[in-house]
Write a protein that holds these residues in place. Structure first.
Motif, PDB file in Angstrom:
ATOM      1  N   ASP A   1       0.847  -1.189   0.000  1.00 55.82           N
ATOM      2  CA  ASP A   1       0.000   0.000   0.000  1.00 55.82           C
ATOM      3  C   ASP A   1       0.889   1.246   0.000  1.00 55.82           C
ATOM      4  OD1 ASP A   1       0.975   0.157   2.628  1.00 55.82           O
ATOM      5  OD2 ASP A   1      -0.821  -0.781   3.475  1.00 55.82           O
ATOM      6  N   LEU A   2       0.251   2.388   0.070  1.00 57.17           N
ATOM      7  CA  LEU A   2       0.960   3.663   0.034  1.00 57.17           C
ATOM      8  C   LEU A   2       1.993   3.760   1.151  1.00 57.17           C
ATOM      9  CD1 LEU A   2       1.384   6.632  -0.860  1.00 57.17           C
ATOM     10  CD2 LEU A   2      -0.627   7.230   0.522  1.00 57.17           C
ATOM     11  N   LYS A   3       1.586   3.373   2.348  1.00 57.15           N
ATOM     12  CA  LYS A   3       2.477   3.479   3.506  1.00 57.15           C
ATOM     13  C   LYS A   3       3.730   2.627   3.313  1.00 57.15           C
ATOM     14  CE  LYS A   3       2.232   3.345   8.564  1.00 57.15           C
ATOM     15  NZ  LYS A   3       1.374   2.979   9.732  1.00 57.15           N
ATOM     16  N   CYS A   4       3.545   1.417   2.810  1.00 57.36           N
ATOM     17  CA  CYS A   4       4.692   0.537   2.548  1.00 57.36           C
ATOM     18  C   CYS A   4       5.584   1.102   1.452  1.00 57.36           C
ATOM     19  CB  CYS A   4       4.212  -0.860   2.155  1.00 57.36           C
ATOM     20  SG  CYS A   4       3.656  -1.883   3.535  1.00 57.36           S
ATOM     21  N   GLY A   5       4.981   1.697   0.437  1.00 58.78           N
ATOM     22  CA  GLY A   5       5.749   2.274  -0.652  1.00 58.78           C
ATOM     23  C   GLY A   5       6.640   3.411  -0.180  1.00 58.78           C
ATOM     24  N   ILE A   6       6.094   4.288   0.646  1.00 58.78           N
ATOM     25  CA  ILE A   6       6.877   5.400   1.186  1.00 58.78           C
ATOM     26  C   ILE A   6       7.991   4.868   2.083  1.00 58.78           C
ATOM     27  CG2 ILE A   6       6.777   7.377   2.755  1.00 58.78           C
ATOM     28  CD1 ILE A   6       4.020   8.019   1.558  1.00 58.78           C
ATOM     29  N   ALA A   7       7.677   3.853   2.893  1.00 55.93           N
ATOM     30  CA  ALA A   7       8.694   3.260   3.768  1.00 55.93           C
ATOM     31  C   ALA A   7       9.840   2.671   2.949  1.00 55.93           C
ATOM     32  CB  ALA A   7       8.061   2.185   4.649  1.00 55.93           C
ATOM     33  N   ALA A   8       9.518   2.024   1.839  1.00 57.00           N
ATOM     34  CA  ALA A   8      10.550   1.443   0.979  1.00 57.00           C
ATOM     35  C   ALA A   8      11.470   2.524   0.423  1.00 57.00           C
ATOM     36  CB  ALA A   8       9.897   0.661  -0.161  1.00 57.00           C
ATOM     37  N   ILE A   9      10.895   3.629  -0.021  1.00 55.23           N
ATOM     38  CA  ILE A   9      11.691   4.734  -0.570  1.00 55.23           C
ATOM     39  C   ILE A   9      12.575   5.337   0.515  1.00 55.23           C
ATOM     40  CG2 ILE A   9      11.529   7.069  -1.522  1.00 55.23           C
ATOM     41  CD1 ILE A   9       8.900   5.982  -2.919  1.00 55.23           C
ATOM     42  N   ASP A  10      12.013   5.529   1.706  1.00 57.09           N
ATOM     43  CA  ASP A  10      12.788   6.090   2.808  1.00 57.09           C
ATOM     44  C   ASP A  10      13.943   5.189   3.215  1.00 57.09           C
ATOM     45  OD1 ASP A  10      11.228   8.342   2.913  1.00 57.09           O
ATOM     46  OD2 ASP A  10       9.991   7.674   4.587  1.00 57.09           O
TER      47      ASP A  10
ATOM     48  N   ILE B   1       3.673  -1.751  -7.193  1.00 54.78           N
ATOM     49  CA  ILE B   1       2.432  -1.714  -6.423  1.00 54.78           C
ATOM     50  C   ILE B   1       1.285  -2.133  -7.331  1.00 54.78           C
ATOM     51  CG2 ILE B   1       2.000   0.733  -6.975  1.00 54.78           C
ATOM     52  CD1 ILE B   1       0.957   1.064  -4.088  1.00 54.78           C
ATOM     53  N   GLY B   2       0.250  -2.692  -6.736  1.00 55.79           N
ATOM     54  CA  GLY B   2      -0.915  -3.112  -7.499  1.00 55.79           C
ATOM     55  C   GLY B   2      -2.010  -2.063  -7.487  1.00 55.79           C
ATOM     56  N   ALA B   3      -2.711  -1.943  -8.604  1.00 59.97           N
ATOM     57  CA  ALA B   3      -3.892  -1.079  -8.655  1.00 59.97           C
ATOM     58  C   ALA B   3      -5.090  -1.855  -8.100  1.00 59.97           C
ATOM     59  CB  ALA B   3      -4.142  -0.626 -10.089  1.00 59.97           C
ATOM     60  N   ALA B   4      -6.268  -1.268  -8.193  1.00 58.10           N
ATOM     61  CA  ALA B   4      -7.449  -1.894  -7.600  1.00 58.10           C
ATOM     62  C   ALA B   4      -7.782  -3.232  -8.252  1.00 58.10           C
ATOM     63  CB  ALA B   4      -8.639  -0.941  -7.700  1.00 58.10           C
ATOM     64  N   ARG B   5      -7.398  -3.406  -9.516  1.00 63.64           N
ATOM     65  CA  ARG B   5      -7.687  -4.652 -10.223  1.00 63.64           C
ATOM     66  C   ARG B   5      -6.501  -5.046 -11.108  1.00 63.64           C
ATOM     67  NH1 ARG B   5     -13.227  -4.310 -13.425  1.00 63.64           N
ATOM     68  NH2 ARG B   5     -12.812  -6.560 -13.618  1.00 63.64           N
TER      69      ARG B   5
ATOM     70  N   ILE C   1      -1.873   5.685  -5.483  1.00 63.41           N
ATOM     71  CA  ILE C   1      -0.732   5.490  -6.385  1.00 63.41           C
ATOM     72  C   ILE C   1      -0.201   6.843  -6.845  1.00 63.41           C
ATOM     73  CG2 ILE C   1       0.018   4.500  -8.588  1.00 63.41           C
ATOM     74  CD1 ILE C   1      -2.116   2.326  -8.192  1.00 63.41           C
ATOM     75  N   ASN C   2      -1.089   7.794  -7.092  1.00 64.87           N
ATOM     76  CA  ASN C   2      -0.683   9.142  -7.469  1.00 64.87           C
ATOM     77  C   ASN C   2       0.158   9.781  -6.362  1.00 64.87           C
ATOM     78  OD1 ASN C   2      -0.631  11.602  -8.950  1.00 64.87           O
ATOM     79  ND2 ASN C   2      -2.304  12.387  -7.705  1.00 64.87           N
ATOM     80  N   GLU C   3      -0.289   9.634  -5.111  1.00 65.58           N
ATOM     81  CA  GLU C   3       0.462  10.197  -3.982  1.00 65.58           C
ATOM     82  C   GLU C   3       1.834   9.537  -3.859  1.00 65.58           C
ATOM     83  OE1 GLU C   3      -0.060  10.907   0.848  1.00 65.58           O
ATOM     84  OE2 GLU C   3      -1.822  10.463  -0.385  1.00 65.58           O
ATOM     85  N   LEU C   4       1.869   8.232  -4.100  1.00 67.27           N
ATOM     86  CA  LEU C   4       3.152   7.528  -4.062  1.00 67.27           C
ATOM     87  C   LEU C   4       4.086   8.036  -5.153  1.00 67.27           C
ATOM     88  CD1 LEU C   4       4.948   5.313  -2.874  1.00 67.27           C
ATOM     89  CD2 LEU C   4       3.796   3.669  -4.377  1.00 67.27           C
TER      90      LEU C   4
ATOM     91  N   LYS D   1       3.593  -8.643   2.159  1.00 69.65           N
ATOM     92  CA  LYS D   1       4.327  -8.512   3.416  1.00 69.65           C
ATOM     93  C   LYS D   1       4.030  -7.175   4.100  1.00 69.65           C
ATOM     94  CE  LYS D   1       6.869 -12.345   3.171  1.00 69.65           C
ATOM     95  NZ  LYS D   1       6.656 -12.874   1.824  1.00 69.65           N
ATOM     96  N   ASP D   2       4.254  -7.151   5.439  1.00 65.60           N
ATOM     97  CA  ASP D   2       3.958  -5.940   6.200  1.00 65.60           C
ATOM     98  C   ASP D   2       5.075  -4.909   6.079  1.00 65.60           C
ATOM     99  OD1 ASP D   2       6.012  -6.623   7.989  1.00 65.60           O
ATOM    100  OD2 ASP D   2       4.641  -7.603   9.382  1.00 65.60           O
ATOM    101  N   ILE D   3       4.834  -3.749   6.686  1.00 71.05           N
ATOM    102  CA  ILE D   3       5.737  -2.612   6.501  1.00 71.05           C
ATOM    103  C   ILE D   3       7.105  -2.861   7.117  1.00 71.05           C
ATOM    104  CG2 ILE D   3       4.966  -1.383   8.591  1.00 71.05           C
ATOM    105  CD1 ILE D   3       5.161   1.215   6.878  1.00 71.05           C
ATOM    106  N   ASN D   4       7.175  -3.608   8.216  1.00 71.02           N
ATOM    107  CA  ASN D   4       8.470  -3.850   8.847  1.00 71.02           C
ATOM    108  C   ASN D   4       9.335  -4.799   8.019  1.00 71.02           C
ATOM    109  OD1 ASN D   4       8.020  -2.104  10.914  1.00 71.02           O
ATOM    110  ND2 ASN D   4       7.537  -3.644  12.439  1.00 71.02           N
ATOM    111  N   TYR D   5       8.701  -5.739   7.335  1.00 71.67           N
ATOM    112  CA  TYR D   5       9.433  -6.581   6.392  1.00 71.67           C
ATOM    113  C   TYR D   5      10.058  -5.706   5.306  1.00 71.67           C
ATOM    114  CZ  TYR D   5      10.209 -10.080   2.701  1.00 71.67           C
ATOM    115  OH  TYR D   5      10.756 -10.866   1.722  1.00 71.67           O
ATOM    116  N   VAL D   6       9.263  -4.805   4.770  1.00 75.32           N
ATOM    117  CA  VAL D   6       9.743  -3.923   3.692  1.00 75.32           C
ATOM    118  C   VAL D   6      10.891  -3.056   4.181  1.00 75.32           C
ATOM    119  CG1 VAL D   6       9.089  -1.996   2.189  1.00 75.32           C
ATOM    120  CG2 VAL D   6       7.534  -3.933   2.482  1.00 75.32           C
ATOM    121  N   ARG D   7      10.744  -2.475   5.365  1.00 75.32           N
ATOM    122  CA  ARG D   7      11.805  -1.619   5.902  1.00 75.32           C
ATOM    123  C   ARG D   7      13.113  -2.392   6.075  1.00 75.32           C
ATOM    124  NH1 ARG D   7       7.746   0.962  10.238  1.00 75.32           N
ATOM    125  NH2 ARG D   7       7.361   2.975   9.259  1.00 75.32           N
ATOM    126  N   ASN D   8      13.028  -3.529   6.734  1.00 81.14           N
ATOM    127  CA  ASN D   8      14.224  -4.291   7.072  1.00 81.14           C
ATOM    128  C   ASN D   8      14.948  -4.803   5.829  1.00 81.14           C
ATOM    129  OD1 ASN D   8      16.108  -5.679   8.714  1.00 81.14           O
ATOM    130  ND2 ASN D   8      14.856  -7.527   8.667  1.00 81.14           N
TER     131      ASN D   8
END
Length: 620
Positions: A12-21, A29-33, A47-50, A244-251
């Motif tokens: 999701d958006l939160k995970c995407g931002i965490a990955a960039i950081d 990332i996946g769209a709605a379909r 997705i636009n915000e990301l 996967k969750d956000i902590n997986y992505v961060r680590n």
């Protein structure tokens, strides 16, 4: 100089931002379909915000449109592509060849998903001829095979998986989930047939193995092979994990980003990161502390054994020691590992099953479980699959990404000339401040540097300020310096977006292989015609134009009898030490071998030793 890209997953958006950081150069990332992970769709607004966040750092956003599409979905697919083009995504990942006959958005790259089953140079050439800018290679390929593909098709970007879950079948040609449960892997609804328990039986019906996870592979980890992969021609290093969750992505992202930075620090004349900015990561990444089923580099260095995890498809985590003594409702652990209240531990019990429990209280290495596990015995190896202290560290506000800038302030008769540029020199601005300069009573240099460096909550951090002349005898009010700082920040932010659009347009200039290379007939070798996954009229038209004579509908549309449901480079015979090539013929298991589910359904194993491949057929 070649750009290297670390590509991270975004649920999701939160995970995407965490990955960039944490150091990703791109996220997918996946769209709605129409994404191959049906459970994790995202709105166009998110997705636009990301995109807006990612593009500040020159990072890219790729959207998965990598399922097969039905006829009644083509109109919605076109609408989705239009929306993705409008918000400025950098690429779409595609499986269905019918999508190539839709109106694709301009300046959006086309990536061939691993779902298109990309095993050979011929396939990559063929995809490049059909305007694919990048190809995601099959996970099963060796380093030498990747190198040879790059030699044959040097103009096409190659993306490879370097970390995460492994599918036992070549991606895109697995039909087991659809066959057994009506949930198509090619439609993003895989039921993980390969993580289930099976009996293994021989020709005479004898049970060789009872209820084990015979197709469940360990997780991929190639962090120590990134340099070899780069030298083999890989452009993008992909981390699996859109579920996967956000902590997986961060680590995981931080660990691989650090490794890439180390490589570039030694070989900066050959390689550079694909994005800009410096990540301040205040935790120590540790791949063993994040979800994993045990690690393998798979076939990177040729065929090996110990690829599967027969005992469990779940995460075991890191080894923490052996049970030393059991006393009442507690036990202690031999070793130096520190534990915390709430840690999750597990072990393989006497039934060869994973048994887990949670620590209620930890007093040094004496542990008090919430409930004492029945199967726990002295000498049993323990693993920690949930580390509370590490999770707390990952959850903290301890990561930020900044763009380093250098500022030069020069006085002249017209006033002040200000030049600001990013440390990687990808962005450069000039400002002019027309003011009358008055002599100062004392040097203003230190105050100018201090005031001009206060970029606060912006994404910029000032690495250096040069004031000219060096003795700078004029007085500049702090209010003017603050105005210059704000103006510089605004101009830099404005230029960032323009700069990314310019780079994307330049990167999108395709180099198509010459005609005659990558013909359809050079890649048309599937054992079953349904393996082309033709599910709509545009895909039918595509393959008709390619010269296919027997156009067969996808498995999801017309199920054959006794079908081939999986095609694997993983070989169960080899895993069990029964390979016909490397072992004596005497004592080998009697074929045909079958896998049997708990509900009685059986699947015949075919070993194609010439191709070093295992095929799995469903029995009627």
């Amino acid at each position: 100089m070649r750009k290297l890209e670390l590509l991270a997953p975004a649920k999701d958006l939160k995970c995407g931002i965490a990955a960039i950081d944490c150091g990703a150069d791109a996220v997918y990332i996946g769209a709605a379909r129409f994404g191959a992970r049906q459970a994790v769709g995202n709105s166009i607004d998110d997705i636009n915000e990301l995109c807006e966040y990612a593009h500040k750092f020159g990072c890219k956003v790729y959207v998965t449109v990598n399922t097969i599409i039905y006829d009644n979905e083509l109109e919605d697919t076109q609408k989705l592509l239009n929306e993705l083009g409008r918000i400025g995504v950098d690429a779409i990942l595609v499986q269905d060849m019918g999508i190539t006959k839709l109106q694709l958005p301009q300046n959006v790259a086309l990536h061939a998903s691993t779902q298109t089953d990309n095993r050979s140079a011929e396939k990559v050439e063929w995809l490049a001829r059909h305007n694919f800018d990048r190809v995601v290679l099959a996970r099963e390929l060796s380093l030498e095979e990747i190198r040879n593909i790059h030699r044959r098709v040097p103009q096409t970007e190659l993306e490879v998986f370097v970390h995460g879950a492994l599918c036992v079948s070549y991606s895109g040609v697995c039909y087991a989930s659809e066959y057994c449960f009506g949930r198509s892997a090619n439609r993003g609804a895989c039921a993980q047939f390969c993580r289930m328990k099976f009996d293994l039986t021989d020709k005479d019906g004898n049970e060789i193995i009872n209820q084990a996870h015979l197709l469940s592979l360990k997780d991929m980890c190639r962090i120590d092979s990134l340099e070899l992969l780069a030298d083999a021609g890989v452009t993008s290093f992909k981390i699996e994990g859109r579920l996967k969750d956000i902590n997986y992505v961060r680590n995981v992202t931080a660990a691989y980003s650090n490794q890439l930075n180390e490589i570039i620090s030694r070989r900066g004349s050959e390689y550079e990161r694909a994005s800009s900015g410096v990540c301040d990561i205040r935790f120590t990444p540790n791949l063993n502390k994040t979800f994993n089923r045990g690690f393998t580099d798979y076939f990177l260095n040729g065929r090996t054994s110990d690829l599967a995890s027969f005992y469990t498809p779940k995460a075991m985590g890191e080894y923490v020691g052996k049970v030393k003594e059991i006393r009442g409702n507690s036990f202690n652990v031999a070793g130096t590992t520190s534990f915390a209240n709430g840690d999750g531990l597990c072990f393989i019990n006497s039934n060869n099953e994973l048994e887990g429990f949670r620590i209620n209280r930890a007093e040094g290495n004496r542990l008090f479980p919430l409930r004492m596990p029945r199967g726990l015995r002295k000498g049993i190896a323990l693993y920690r699959n949930s580390d509370q202290l590490f999770e707390k560290e990952l959850n903290g506000d301890n990561v930020q990404r900044k763009l380093g800038i250098r500022i030069n302030i020069k006085a002249s008769a017209e006033g002040l000339h200000i030049e600001a540029k990013t440390c990687d020199e990808k962005l450069h601005i000039n400002l002019q401040k027309d003011i009358s300069l008055e002599k100062a009573q004392k040097s203003q240099v230190d105050n100018i540097k201090r005031q001009i460096s206060k970029f606060g909550n912006t994404i910029f951090t000032v690495e250096d300020v040069i004031v000219e002349p060096t003795d700078f005898p004029w007085f500049i009010p702090n209010s003017i310096l603050a105005e210059i700082r704000r103006q510089a920040a605004d101009e830099l932010m404005s230029r960032l977006s323009e700069n990314h659009i310019d780079i994307r347009t330049k990167d999108h200039a395709r180099q198509i292989p010459e005609k005659g290379k990558g013909s359809f007939h050079s890649i048309s070798s599937y054992q079953q015609p349904y393996m082309y996954n033709i599910a709509n009229r545009l895909a039918h038209s595509f393959y008709e134009q390619e010269g296919m004579s027997d156009i067969t509908p996808a498995f999801e549309i017309r199920k054959p009898s006794s079908p081939l449901v999986m095609q694997c480079r993983y070989c169960l015979r080899h895993e069990l030490g029964q390979c016909k090539k490397s072992h004596k013929q005497s004592g080998l298991l009697k074929e045909p071998l079958h896998l049997r589910l708990a509900d009685g359904r059986t699947f015949r194993l075919e070993f194609d030793c010439k191709k070093c491949q295992m095929n799995i057929y469903a029995d009627e």
